[in-house]
Design an enzyme around this catalytic site. Sequence first.
Site, short mmCIF file in Angstrom:
data_model
loop_
_atom_site.label_atom_id
_atom_site.label_comp_id
_atom_site.label_asym_id
_atom_site.label_seq_id
_atom_site.Cartn_x
_atom_site.Cartn_y
_atom_site.Cartn_z
N HIS A 183 19.17 -23.86 36.71
CA HIS A 183 18.15 -23.13 35.80
C HIS A 183 16.93 -24.18 35.46
CE1 HIS A 183 21.18 -25.05 33.04
NE2 HIS A 183 20.03 -25.21 32.33
N HIS A 193 13.77 -24.51 32.92
CA HIS A 193 13.14 -24.09 31.66
C HIS A 193 11.70 -23.89 31.84
CE1 HIS A 193 16.70 -25.32 29.07
NE2 HIS A 193 17.03 -26.03 30.28
N ASP A 239 15.36 -18.04 26.84
CA ASP A 239 16.48 -18.92 26.24
C ASP A 239 16.90 -18.44 24.88
OD1 ASP A 239 17.32 -21.94 26.91
OD2 ASP A 239 17.70 -21.43 25.08
N ILE A 240 18.17 -18.54 24.66
CA ILE A 240 18.58 -18.11 23.21
C ILE A 240 18.21 -18.74 22.08
CG2 ILE A 240 20.94 -19.17 23.15
CD1 ILE A 240 22.21 -16.31 22.81
N ASN A 256 17.70 -29.72 34.03
CA ASN A 256 18.44 -31.02 33.58
C ASN A 256 19.77 -30.87 34.74
OD1 ASN A 256 17.41 -31.86 31.22
ND2 ASN A 256 18.04 -30.04 30.22
N VAL A 265 24.78 -25.84 30.81
CA VAL A 265 25.26 -24.82 31.55
C VAL A 265 25.16 -25.08 32.95
CG1 VAL A 265 24.83 -22.12 32.13
CG2 VAL A 265 24.35 -23.09 29.81
P1 5GP Z 1 20.52 -26.84 29.70
O1 5GP Z 1 20.70 -27.77 28.52
O2 5GP Z 1 21.84 -26.75 30.57
O3 5GP Z 1 19.43 -27.56 30.46
O4 5GP Z 1 20.20 -25.53 28.98
C1 5GP Z 1 20.97 -24.47 28.85
C2 5GP Z 1 20.18 -23.46 27.83
O5 5GP Z 1 20.72 -22.22 28.18
C3 5GP Z 1 19.99 -23.97 26.51
O6 5GP Z 1 18.59 -24.08 26.37
C4 5GP Z 1 20.54 -22.78 25.77
O7 5GP Z 1 19.87 -22.59 24.69
C5 5GP Z 1 20.68 -21.83 26.93
N1 5GP Z 1 21.70 -20.59 26.60
C6 5GP Z 1 22.95 -21.04 26.40
N2 5GP Z 1 23.65 -20.00 26.26
C7 5GP Z 1 23.01 -18.96 26.45
C8 5GP Z 1 23.05 -17.57 26.48
O8 5GP Z 1 24.06 -16.95 26.35
N3 5GP Z 1 22.11 -16.69 26.69
C9 5GP Z 1 20.42 -17.25 26.83
N4 5GP Z 1 19.53 -16.47 27.11
N5 5GP Z 1 20.46 -18.63 26.87
C10 5GP Z 1 21.46 -19.23 26.48
#
Ligand code: 5GP
Length: 125
Positions: A105, A107, A34-35, A92, A101
């Site tokens: 996915h 985590h 995760d970034i 999520n 996103v």
């Molecule tokens: P969500 O909130 O949708 O469950 O999690 C999306 C995750 O994607 C977040 O933890 C965010 O930090 C990660 N993320 C967003 N953009 C990027 C990216 O460009 N590269 C990577 N490796 N992770 C990302």
Amino acid sequence: MADYDHDNIFAKILRREIPAEILYEDDYAMAFPDIQPAAKAHALVIPKGEYCSFDDFSKRAEAVFIAGFFKAVQQVAAKLGLEEGGYRLITNHGKNAHQTVPHFHVHVLGGQPLGGLLSGDTLER
Ligand code: 5GP
């Protein structure tokens, strides 16, 4: 859930249009860090298919694919060395869960004590 957005960031990572450090890859899944890590170990595992969220994936993906994907999630946890110490899986779906996103996915979090189930007090009183 809305139609799949082909321009979402994880679709671009899957197509290798955006760089990511690939931690694991097989026929079903790809994993990368995760970034914005929320723990010492924080990987994201995504299916190699166009699914908006867990909800969409569970409804539309073939059973063999779902099994393959979740086996890959375990492989990622193992590869990160998290089996013994423990780890948490989070996925999520939609607005209330703050999905940001729109490509399914999972985590994988670990490498340290992770605290309670949810960080804030999310219950309205
Ligand atoms: P969500 O909130 O949708 O469950 O999690 C999306 C995750 O994607 C977040 O933890 C965010 O930090 C990660 N993320 C967003 N953009 C990027 C990216 O460009 N590269 C990577 N490796 N992770 C990302």
